[in-house]
Design a protein around this motif. Sequence first.
Motif, short mmCIF file in Angstrom:
data_model
loop_
_atom_site.label_atom_id
_atom_site.label_comp_id
_atom_site.label_asym_id
_atom_site.label_seq_id
_atom_site.Cartn_x
_atom_site.Cartn_y
_atom_site.Cartn_z
N THR A 245 -28.21 84.17 -17.51
CA THR A 245 -28.02 83.68 -16.24
C THR A 245 -29.61 83.33 -15.63
O THR A 245 -30.55 84.06 -16.14
N ASP A 276 -20.85 77.59 -14.12
CA ASP A 276 -22.09 77.26 -13.28
C ASP A 276 -21.71 77.65 -11.88
O ASP A 276 -22.42 76.99 -10.70
N ASP A 294 -24.59 80.46 -15.57
CA ASP A 294 -24.19 81.26 -16.50
C ASP A 294 -23.69 80.47 -17.80
O ASP A 294 -23.02 79.69 -17.68
N ASP A 313 -31.81 74.94 -17.86
CA ASP A 313 -31.11 76.12 -16.93
C ASP A 313 -32.18 76.01 -15.74
O ASP A 313 -31.40 76.16 -14.51
N SER A 338 -35.06 84.30 -16.20
CA SER A 338 -33.56 84.55 -16.83
C SER A 338 -33.19 85.90 -16.80
O SER A 338 -34.17 86.86 -16.79
N TYR A 409 -16.91 79.41 -20.07
CA TYR A 409 -18.43 79.46 -20.16
C TYR A 409 -18.70 78.56 -21.43
O TYR A 409 -18.82 78.91 -22.43
#
Length: 422
Positions: A245, A276, A294, A313, A338, A409
């Motif tokens: 994440t 997300d 995520d 990300d 992260s 995911y």
Amino acid sequence: MAKNTPYFIDKAQEYPGRKNLEQTIDAGILIVGAGMTGISTAYALSTKIDPACITVVDSGRVGFSTTGRSAGLLVDSVEEDYSDTSPEEYNQIRRGIKGIVDAVETENLSCALTRMPSLYLASDLKEQVSTVKREFEARKEAGFEVELLSPEQLQEQYAITAYGAMVNREGFCLNPVAFCQTMAEILEKRGVRIYEQAKIIGLDEKRKSALTLWGNINYQKLVLTNSSPSLENNMLTGRALLLSTVAAVTEPLSPEQYHQTFKNGEHMGWDAPEVDYMYFRPVGENRLLIGGSDRLTSLRSARNNPSIPTGKDAQNVRKLFEKTFPHLCKVPFSHVWSGIIPASIDSIPFAGEYKPDHYVGLYSPGLPNAFNCGRILAQFISGETPETRLLDEDRKIPFANRIRTLTKYEPFTTMANNFYFS
């Protein structure tokens, strides 16, 4: 340029380092990992047995690993909606929240614990409105103090752009590193030994010996937590996963920006998407923390560079921030990092004795779960009958739970590159 240091860890540098392990020692109970699970295990045990029998080791610093990269949310439904949670599972999460709050108040811990209402947002697709309404109806029927907001009310009262939201008056947040650090100080005063920079590089479970760079730790009982070095090859790999994440904290908002954002009082929130999903909260100094994006990852990838998110990300979190708070679109981030969320496939931790005198408290998604995991472990270790078998490390996980997790995911992208289920 934004730092890649997790915000709570960056703010915790003033805590003095603890002594390193420099020789072979004996330990009655050896706890590997000094995050929320490890610290809560030691805390619960210290009230049941002689604290001098307890030794905690961490490969880094207390609270600086998984716990320190978290957002510090103490809520009951970020991982799973209340409407999707079994009564027993929900009660255990609530016990975790109450346990943390009680510990802070009882031990007078300085960790910025704050009671705070939350928003559950339908922030993306209009279909998410039905998810939020379902959660609202379930909580209202159960007696929660909740309120449903229209898009117009949400914008007027909270300056948030979304299709609607549920307001829940219950919830807390805290500084997770400060909790672990100040709790560690309490434990040390009781006689618990805590060593930092003490990485376990090997285990001889038959001889009950843990090998470090500077000597062995001969133990009577061993507890492995999320920070332990054995995660990659432990017996739970086929029933658990790691999520990567990304979180960010803004530069301090101007008084005008802060008032516009929190004119109805400080609050935290997250949204309904299963992929997300986004979460946010204020963190002090007129700053706002936001996280999300995520995705599944492998332990090896996670540990190569655990604090630096991929460009994609980081950009995704920025887009989530600007979409949710358009009035703050020009506010820069001071920290972007992260983190790793270790989670079982059914979002319930594994806690128990996997062989005589050897225990695991692993894959604890969320701080309340992690704290409660430590409490249950202490019951096992001290010879009590655990109050629940919900967390048993050898429980069966239905195939339907595995499929549901796979579909949450990015199954067709991340899973192709990091096949994590056995």
